[in-house]
Write an enzyme that holds these catalytic residues in place. Structure first.
Site, mmCIF file in Angstrom:
data_model
loop_
_atom_site.group_PDB
_atom_site.id
_atom_site.type_symbol
_atom_site.label_atom_id
_atom_site.label_comp_id
_atom_site.label_asym_id
_atom_site.label_seq_id
_atom_site.Cartn_x
_atom_site.Cartn_y
_atom_site.Cartn_z
ATOM 1 N N GLU A 38 0.864 -1.185 0.000
ATOM 2 C CA GLU A 38 0.000 0.000 0.000
ATOM 3 C C GLU A 38 0.908 1.245 0.000
ATOM 4 O O GLU A 38 1.947 1.252 0.664
ATOM 5 C CB GLU A 38 -0.831 -0.053 1.293
ATOM 6 C CG GLU A 38 -1.748 1.105 1.549
ATOM 7 C CD GLU A 38 -2.451 0.940 2.926
ATOM 8 O OE1 GLU A 38 -2.000 0.128 3.775
ATOM 9 O OE2 GLU A 38 -3.450 1.653 3.142
ATOM 10 N N LYS A 109 -9.434 2.154 -1.845
ATOM 11 C CA LYS A 109 -9.644 1.493 -0.540
ATOM 12 C C LYS A 109 -10.998 1.854 0.076
ATOM 13 O O LYS A 109 -11.295 3.033 0.319
ATOM 14 C CB LYS A 109 -8.506 1.878 0.402
ATOM 15 C CG LYS A 109 -8.479 1.143 1.732
ATOM 16 C CD LYS A 109 -7.227 1.538 2.523
ATOM 17 C CE LYS A 109 -7.075 0.758 3.816
ATOM 18 N NZ LYS A 109 -5.857 1.160 4.555
ATOM 19 N N CYS A 142 -4.973 -3.477 2.610
ATOM 20 C CA CYS A 142 -4.701 -3.505 4.046
ATOM 21 C C CYS A 142 -5.945 -3.743 4.900
ATOM 22 O O CYS A 142 -6.507 -4.814 4.892
ATOM 23 C CB CYS A 142 -3.943 -2.242 4.462
ATOM 24 S SG CYS A 142 -2.970 -2.512 5.977
ATOM 25 N N VAL A 169 -0.081 -2.444 10.640
ATOM 26 C CA VAL A 169 0.470 -2.143 11.957
ATOM 27 C C VAL A 169 -0.125 -3.078 13.020
ATOM 28 O O VAL A 169 0.500 -3.333 14.037
ATOM 29 C CB VAL A 169 0.248 -0.660 12.357
ATOM 30 C CG1 VAL A 169 1.103 0.255 11.496
ATOM 31 C CG2 VAL A 169 -1.214 -0.249 12.258
HETATM 32 C C1 ACM Z 1 -3.871 -0.031 7.201
HETATM 33 O O1 ACM Z 1 -4.988 -0.216 6.696
HETATM 34 N N1 ACM Z 1 -2.925 0.560 6.528
HETATM 35 C C2 ACM Z 1 -3.578 -0.511 8.551
#
Ligand code: ACM
Length: 263
Positions: A38, A109, A142, A169
């Site tokens: 990402e 996203k 992510c 994370v």
């Molecule tokens: C994330 O979605 N970058 C933790």
């Protein structure tokens, strides 16, 4: 087919260096599909929406995409990569699917994580699947992993491979992705980054690496550690993702009791 991820250690804001590093690695792998993290070209922790807008790029004509298109052409491969996408006065946390003939698709996203909500516009593209010849590929980014509906939708639309650029994370995603692969009988390729960013005082983020390729039965076919830039490669047979049987009498899609679920 040969599938790969590249786990990076980007320098915030140094688009040229981040892109060139990833490209050099991509060219060395000889893979049919390569997944990058990402926001691989910019880094993650923008201080403001204005800063993100300044560093964001057009999905087709921006430096990152142009260089990735050249790379896909040269290596005759497909690449999925996360970028900060500029679209008018909006910036999206996006993934591009690129092939030897150019840009194939953009996914924005859907589920923004934490302070991303202050920076990016929420995604407005559907979870979609693209036939790249050797496989059918879907993208999610992510934090989309924590919504099982995202992977499920891609699988129901026929994905063999879920390409999953990430800047993880939270420590439990790699384990959860085994479940996403098993419950949908798909391959997943999670490409994460390493390193620390603290561009906002008190907002230290440590990225957990642990990139991996997982089979439809939850086998980890390739994985790397938590702290170094690295790459992983695995030979995959997409036929394995097209058989949804768990037993001769259980097809995980046909057995769904849709009338019993809240959706
Ligand atoms: C994330 O979605 N970058 C933790």
């Amino acid at each position: 087919m040969k599938a790969a991820f590249i786990q990076t250690a980007p320098v915030f804001g140094d688009i040229e260096a981040n892109v060139e590093g990833a490209i050099k690695k991509s060219l060395s792998l000889g893979a049919d599909i390569v997944v990058l993290p990402e926001l691989f070209s910019t880094g993650y922790q923008f201080r403001s929406r204005a800063e993100a807008l300044k560093l964001s790029e057009d999905a087709k004509d921006g430096l990152a995409s142009v260089r990735l298109i050249e790379t896909a052409k040269k290596a005759r491969c497909h690449i999925v990569a996360g970028i900060a996408e500029k679209a008018g006065d909006r910036v999206y946390n996006s993934a591009v699917l690129i092939g030897p003939k150019g840009l194939i698709a953009v996914y924005r996203k859907a589920h923004l994580f934490w302070n991303e909500k202050k920076i990016f516009s929420p995604g407005n593209t559907p979870f979609e699947v693209y036939d790249i010849g050797a496989a059918r590929v879907g993208m999610m980014i992510c934090f989309d992993w924590i919504f099982p509906e995202a992977a499920r939708t891609l699988a129901l639309k026929g994905a063999d491979i879920i390409a999953h650029p990430a800047n993880l994370v939270l420590p439990y995603c790699p384990a959860a992705m085994l479940t996403r692969s098993i419950e949908n009988r798909v391959f997943s390729i999670t490409a994460n980054r390493v390193g620390v960013e603290e561009r906002i005082k008190g907002g230290r983020l440590k990225f957990i690496g642990s990139s991996q390729i997982v089979s439809p039965t939850g086998e980890v076919l390739a994985s790397v550690g938590k702290s170094k830039a690295a790459a992983g490669v695995a030979e995959i047979d997409v036929k394995q993702a097209r058989d949804k049987h768990i037993t001769p009498l259980n097809d995980i899609f046909k057995d769904r009791r849709r009338g019993m679920y809240l959706v």
